[in-house]
Design a protein around this motif. Structure first.
Motif, PDB file in Angstrom:
ATOM      1  N   ARG A 139     -24.640 -11.644  -6.902  1.00 31.46           N
ATOM      2  CA  ARG A 139     -24.873 -12.950  -6.299  1.00 31.46           C
ATOM      3  C   ARG A 139     -23.682 -13.384  -5.406  1.00 31.46           C
ATOM      4  O   ARG A 139     -23.083 -14.441  -5.568  1.00 31.46           O
ATOM      5  CB  ARG A 139     -25.110 -13.987  -7.408  1.00 31.46           C
ATOM      6  N   PRO A 140     -23.314 -12.520  -4.430  1.00 30.14           N
ATOM      7  CA  PRO A 140     -22.211 -12.913  -3.542  1.00 30.14           C
ATOM      8  C   PRO A 140     -22.700 -13.828  -2.421  1.00 30.14           C
ATOM      9  O   PRO A 140     -23.824 -13.713  -1.940  1.00 30.14           O
ATOM     10  CB  PRO A 140     -21.754 -11.569  -2.960  1.00 30.14           C
ATOM     11  N   ASP A 141     -21.828 -14.757  -1.995  1.00 23.28           N
ATOM     12  CA  ASP A 141     -22.055 -15.488  -0.748  1.00 23.28           C
ATOM     13  C   ASP A 141     -21.458 -14.709   0.412  1.00 23.28           C
ATOM     14  O   ASP A 141     -22.012 -14.677   1.507  1.00 23.28           O
ATOM     15  CB  ASP A 141     -21.432 -16.881  -0.828  1.00 23.28           C
ATOM     16  N   ARG A 142     -20.304 -14.114   0.171  1.00 29.65           N
ATOM     17  CA  ARG A 142     -19.641 -13.289   1.194  1.00 29.65           C
ATOM     18  C   ARG A 142     -19.198 -11.972   0.569  1.00 29.65           C
ATOM     19  O   ARG A 142     -18.742 -11.937  -0.578  1.00 29.65           O
ATOM     20  CB  ARG A 142     -18.395 -13.992   1.744  1.00 29.65           C
ATOM     21  N   ILE A 143     -19.296 -10.910   1.350  1.00 30.66           N
ATOM     22  CA  ILE A 143     -18.753  -9.613   0.951  1.00 30.66           C
ATOM     23  C   ILE A 143     -17.667  -9.246   1.954  1.00 30.66           C
ATOM     24  O   ILE A 143     -17.905  -9.263   3.163  1.00 30.66           O
ATOM     25  CB  ILE A 143     -19.847  -8.525   0.912  1.00 30.66           C
ATOM     26  N   VAL A 144     -16.490  -8.924   1.443  1.00 32.15           N
ATOM     27  CA  VAL A 144     -15.366  -8.522   2.292  1.00 32.15           C
ATOM     28  C   VAL A 144     -14.996  -7.088   1.926  1.00 32.15           C
ATOM     29  O   VAL A 144     -14.533  -6.830   0.808  1.00 32.15           O
ATOM     30  CB  VAL A 144     -14.155  -9.455   2.104  1.00 32.15           C
ATOM     31  N   VAL A 145     -15.240  -6.149   2.840  1.00 32.62           N
ATOM     32  CA  VAL A 145     -14.914  -4.735   2.612  1.00 32.62           C
ATOM     33  C   VAL A 145     -13.609  -4.431   3.347  1.00 32.62           C
ATOM     34  O   VAL A 145     -13.493  -4.671   4.557  1.00 32.62           O
ATOM     35  CB  VAL A 145     -16.046  -3.810   3.117  1.00 32.62           C
ATOM     36  N   GLY A 146     -12.631  -3.921   2.596  1.00 24.08           N
ATOM     37  CA  GLY A 146     -11.320  -3.653   3.184  1.00 24.08           C
ATOM     38  C   GLY A 146     -11.393  -2.787   4.427  1.00 24.08           C
ATOM     39  O   GLY A 146     -10.740  -3.066   5.426  1.00 24.08           O
ATOM     40  N   ASP A 197     -10.547   0.422  -1.206  1.00 19.44           N
ATOM     41  CA  ASP A 197     -10.105   1.697  -1.778  1.00 19.44           C
ATOM     42  C   ASP A 197      -8.891   1.477  -2.668  1.00 19.44           C
ATOM     43  O   ASP A 197      -8.833   1.944  -3.800  1.00 19.44           O
ATOM     44  CB  ASP A 197      -9.759   2.687  -0.659  1.00 19.44           C
ATOM     45  N   ALA A 198      -7.863   0.836  -2.125  1.00 13.82           N
ATOM     46  CA  ALA A 198      -6.683   0.422  -2.887  1.00 13.82           C
ATOM     47  C   ALA A 198      -6.487  -1.056  -2.594  1.00 13.82           C
ATOM     48  O   ALA A 198      -6.379  -1.450  -1.432  1.00 13.82           O
ATOM     49  CB  ALA A 198      -5.454   1.228  -2.471  1.00 13.82           C
ATOM     50  N   VAL A 214     -14.111 -12.263  -6.851  1.00 14.85           N
ATOM     51  CA  VAL A 214     -14.185 -11.052  -7.666  1.00 14.85           C
ATOM     52  C   VAL A 214     -13.642  -9.909  -6.810  1.00 14.85           C
ATOM     53  O   VAL A 214     -14.172  -9.641  -5.722  1.00 14.85           O
ATOM     54  CB  VAL A 214     -15.628 -10.743  -8.108  1.00 14.85           C
ATOM     55  N   ALA A 215     -12.592  -9.247  -7.290  1.00 12.31           N
ATOM     56  CA  ALA A 215     -11.974  -8.144  -6.540  1.00 12.31           C
ATOM     57  C   ALA A 215     -12.356  -6.820  -7.173  1.00 12.31           C
ATOM     58  O   ALA A 215     -12.150  -6.611  -8.379  1.00 12.31           O
ATOM     59  CB  ALA A 215     -10.456  -8.309  -6.523  1.00 12.31           C
ATOM     60  N   LEU A 216     -12.932  -5.914  -6.385  1.00  8.63           N
ATOM     61  CA  LEU A 216     -13.349  -4.594  -6.858  1.00  8.63           C
ATOM     62  C   LEU A 216     -12.536  -3.514  -6.144  1.00  8.63           C
ATOM     63  O   LEU A 216     -12.203  -3.650  -4.964  1.00  8.63           O
ATOM     64  CB  LEU A 216     -14.841  -4.375  -6.599  1.00  8.63           C
ATOM     65  N   GLU A 217     -12.256  -2.436  -6.870  1.00  4.59           N
ATOM     66  CA  GLU A 217     -11.462  -1.334  -6.307  1.00  4.59           C
ATOM     67  C   GLU A 217     -12.137  -0.006  -6.648  1.00  4.59           C
ATOM     68  O   GLU A 217     -12.560   0.210  -7.789  1.00  4.59           O
ATOM     69  CB  GLU A 217     -10.040  -1.370  -6.870  1.00  4.59           C
ATOM     70  N   ALA A 218     -12.234   0.873  -5.652  1.00  2.00           N
ATOM     71  CA  ALA A 218     -12.842   2.193  -5.869  1.00  2.00           C
ATOM     72  C   ALA A 218     -11.987   3.027  -6.819  1.00  2.00           C
ATOM     73  O   ALA A 218     -10.794   2.758  -7.013  1.00  2.00           O
ATOM     74  CB  ALA A 218     -13.011   2.909  -4.536  1.00  2.00           C
ATOM     75  N   ARG A 219     -12.604   4.061  -7.396  1.00  2.00           N
ATOM     76  CA  ARG A 219     -11.904   4.903  -8.359  1.00  2.00           C
ATOM     77  C   ARG A 219     -12.115   6.369  -8.008  1.00  2.00           C
ATOM     78  O   ARG A 219     -13.242   6.793  -7.741  1.00  2.00           O
ATOM     79  CB  ARG A 219     -12.426   4.637  -9.772  1.00  2.00           C
ATOM     80  N   PRO A 220     -11.036   7.175  -8.006  1.00  2.00           N
ATOM     81  CA  PRO A 220     -11.206   8.611  -7.720  1.00  2.00           C
ATOM     82  C   PRO A 220     -11.728   9.345  -8.938  1.00  2.00           C
ATOM     83  O   PRO A 220     -11.813   8.800 -10.043  1.00  2.00           O
ATOM     84  CB  PRO A 220      -9.773   9.051  -7.380  1.00  2.00           C
ATOM     85  N   ARG A 241       0.836  -1.205   0.000  1.00  2.00           N
ATOM     86  CA  ARG A 241       0.000   0.000   0.000  1.00  2.00           C
ATOM     87  C   ARG A 241       0.868   1.252   0.000  1.00  2.00           C
ATOM     88  O   ARG A 241       1.848   1.336   0.745  1.00  2.00           O
ATOM     89  CB  ARG A 241      -0.921  -0.017   1.221  1.00  2.00           C
ATOM     90  N   VAL A 242       0.484   2.238  -0.810  1.00  2.00           N
ATOM     91  CA  VAL A 242       1.253   3.471  -0.953  1.00  2.00           C
ATOM     92  C   VAL A 242       0.341   4.666  -0.720  1.00  2.00           C
ATOM     93  O   VAL A 242      -0.772   4.712  -1.249  1.00  2.00           O
ATOM     94  CB  VAL A 242       1.891   3.579  -2.356  1.00  2.00           C
ATOM     95  N   ASN A 243       0.801   5.615   0.083  1.00  2.00           N
ATOM     96  CA  ASN A 243       0.121   6.906   0.226  1.00  2.00           C
ATOM     97  C   ASN A 243       1.132   8.007  -0.053  1.00  2.00           C
ATOM     98  O   ASN A 243       2.260   7.952   0.459  1.00  2.00           O
ATOM     99  CB  ASN A 243      -0.461   7.078   1.628  1.00  2.00           C
TER     100      ASN A 243
END
Length: 560
Positions: A401-408, A361-362, A373-379, A275-277
């Motif tokens: 159709r998710p069985d589990r949702i994992v929010v970072g 987010d990242a 399925v991996a999703l990433e937010a966009r600025p 991760r980079v900031n």
């Protein structure tokens, strides 16, 4: 001592010698007083360091320019660099007690004005300072050479670009061989300049070091690392602020992110997932700042956390069952306490037949899962459009159709959508939250839901939380850098309008009458309300898990 040449329209070539640090301004207490209406009372400061002389703007309205460009901090200065303060131009060089110019590599001493006061002696620049100075010079010449050849570097692969830069730099080093001090290693100099021009500069070796878990660049010449959970300053430096900016651009550009004066902050990731900031001027006053949270080369497992003293075997077994048996889990903790690491480990306990959607987010999570399925937010883009928030992705995930949702990490209005997902057939979902205690986590969750702007009564929000969340895992980090699970808490319901928490496990520090040690992982002699449900489902779990006391390993071991 600093020899300062002052050039104005009315007075050409005035020189004075001042001790470092020296403040430039029109105020009475300034070492270099410039009587001009465009000069602030305290406008800028000259500071002599081991690398050379640096100039720093002190927040003046008109700003400070070096060679025509506005700066916040710049250095090391060369004798030919032109500093403009208001309508006044200055040139600065460092001199010793005898008046000898020590800012040059060779040639006769620079003239010094008469009447110079006695001052402390100034040492000749060290080997490290000379290396930094020549890195800066060769870096500028290399970029100029690449530009003159009109090469489309954006279309070149990393390997080809590095090869081209190294070839050009070899010729530049040969041309300047007579000027470069004989004690400087030409090979090391070339390697460092190429790394800085087309790679990540001094970060290359730090990223390759498996013992370093975090890298912090406060400014180009101030770099810290975290090693074994302990912060320390590292001797590596960048040659200039422009070098740091170049590294930031090379990190964020391939990801479609941008960083400039209109958007001076960015979150990104490296190829290995680290991760980079980054944050730059005008928000970063000392120069571009960069923070990298490294990912370990090998994926950590729960056994590694047990061996490292982050939790005991009973807690590990209980958490694994919570994930497998579809309990909604929130990992809570402060910054740098290891929340994402634990979330990653817990997510890998999800049975392989289930469909998992991760939202971040990242992208940091690395799940070894077949159906993912991996999703990433966009600025937003340059026009301020096209932003896709975490909340948008959570809403969209419900249609996938998710069985589990994992929010970072839940940090805003998406908390409401996450709770609704947990309450509507997506049991076993996981997320993280910034909070110092499990009780604080519940309060923060209430606040985040209120941010959704739905005007829900507090009682309804608490009902939602109590119904959705099953387990809160509290992460903590000691002063020595040891990351531990400090509590595992069950959300047992709501009573008299207050969410009820039942502590199942906790970490206890040794008492006054006990022998010295790291502490204990203690079962709280309370069993979860769903234990009978598990037993009916054929899960073998011993009540002894919730009663035993296990010593924690002593000594800091970082599992970031």
């Amino acid at each position: 001592m600093l020899d300062v040449e002052i050039l104005t329209d009315e007075d050409h070539g005035t020189s004075l010698c001042v001790a470092s640090p020296a403040v430039i301004g029109r105020g009475d207490g300034c070492e270099i007083r410039l009587r001009h209406w465009r000069v602030a009372r305290r406008h800028a400061r000259l500071d002599e360091r081991i690398e050379g002389v640096f100039v720093e703007d002190l927040g003046s309205l008109g700003g400070t320019l070096v060679n025509g460009r506005r700066i916040l901090q710049y250095g090391p200065l060369l004798p030919e660099d032109e500093i403009v303060v208001g309508a006044v131009m200055l040139r600065v060089r460092s001199v010793g007690i005898s008046g000898e110019d020590v800012s040059r590599e060779g040639g006769p001493p620079a003239p010094v004005s008469a009447g110079m006061p006695a001052a402390r002696s100034m040492a000749v620049p060290t080997h490290e300072a000379a290396m930094v100075e020549w890195r800066r010079r060769l870096h500028a010449r290399l970029l100029e050479a690449l530009d003159l050849r009109r090469r489309d570097v954006s279309a070149m692969s990393d390997a080809l670009l590095r090869q081209e830069a190294d070839r050009l730099l070899e010729a530049l080093v040969l041309d300047a061989d007579a000027e470069i001090p004989t004690d400087l290693d030409r090979g090391a100099l070339r390697r460092q300049v190429v790394d800085e021009a087309v790679g990540l500069g001094p970060l290359e070796s730090l990223l390759a070091d498996p013992d370093i878990s975090e890298i912090m660049v406060n400014r180009h010449d101030e770099l810290y690392v975290e090693c074994g959970g302990v912060l320390r300053r590292h001797p590596a430096v960048f040659s200039s602020d422009q070098s740091v900016l170049g590294v930031i651009e090379r990190i964020v550009s391939p990801l479609g992110r941008r960083i400039d004066e209109s958007s001076p902050m960015v979150d990104a990731r490296l190829r290995d997932g680290s991760r980079v900031n980054a944050i730059i001027a005008p928000l970063a006053l000392k120069g571009p700042a960069l923070t990298i949270r490294k990912f370990p080369a090998r994926r950590l497992r729960m056994a590694d956390m047990v061996d490292g003293g982050s939790l005991d075997a009973h807690m590990a077994g209980f958490l694994r069952l919570c994930v497998e048996r579809r309990k909604n889990v929130i990992v809570s903790g402060g910054t740098g306490s290891g929340k994402t690491t634990l979330l990653n480990i817990l997510s890998n306990f999800i049975p392989p037949a289930e469909r998992v959607i991760t939202i971040e987010d990242a992208a940091e999570l690395r799940l070894a899962h077949e159906h993912l399925v991996a999703l990433e937010a966009r600025p937003a883009n340059l026009e301020g459009r096209g932003a896709v928030s975490i909340r948008d992705l959570v809403r969209n995930a419900l249609r996938m159709r998710p069985d589990r949702i994992v929010v970072g990490e839940c940090r805003g209005a998406e908390a409401l959508d996450m709770l609704q997902a947990m309450n509507t057939g997506h049991e076993g979902s996981l997320t993280t939250l910034h909070a110092n205690t499990p009780r604080d986590a519940m309060s923060r969750l209430e606040t985040l839901v209120l941010m959704a702007g739905m005007d829900l009564p507090l009682g309804a929000i608490r009902e939602q939380i109590a119904s959705a969340v099953d387990i809160v895992v509290q992460q903590g980090r000691s002063a020595a850098g040891q990351r531990r699970i400090t509590a595992i808490v069950e959300v047992s319901g709501i009573e008299s309008g207050r969410i009820q928490l039942q502590e199942l496990f906790r970490f206890e520090r040794p008492g006054a009458g006990e022998s010295d040690g790291a502490g204990y992982f203690q079962g709280c002699e309370l069993m979860p309300s769903f234990l009978d449900e598990w037993r009916a489902g054929g899960v073998a779990i011993s009540p002894q898990w919730f009663c035993e006391r296990t010593p924690a390993p002593d000594g800091p071991r970082s599992l970031a």
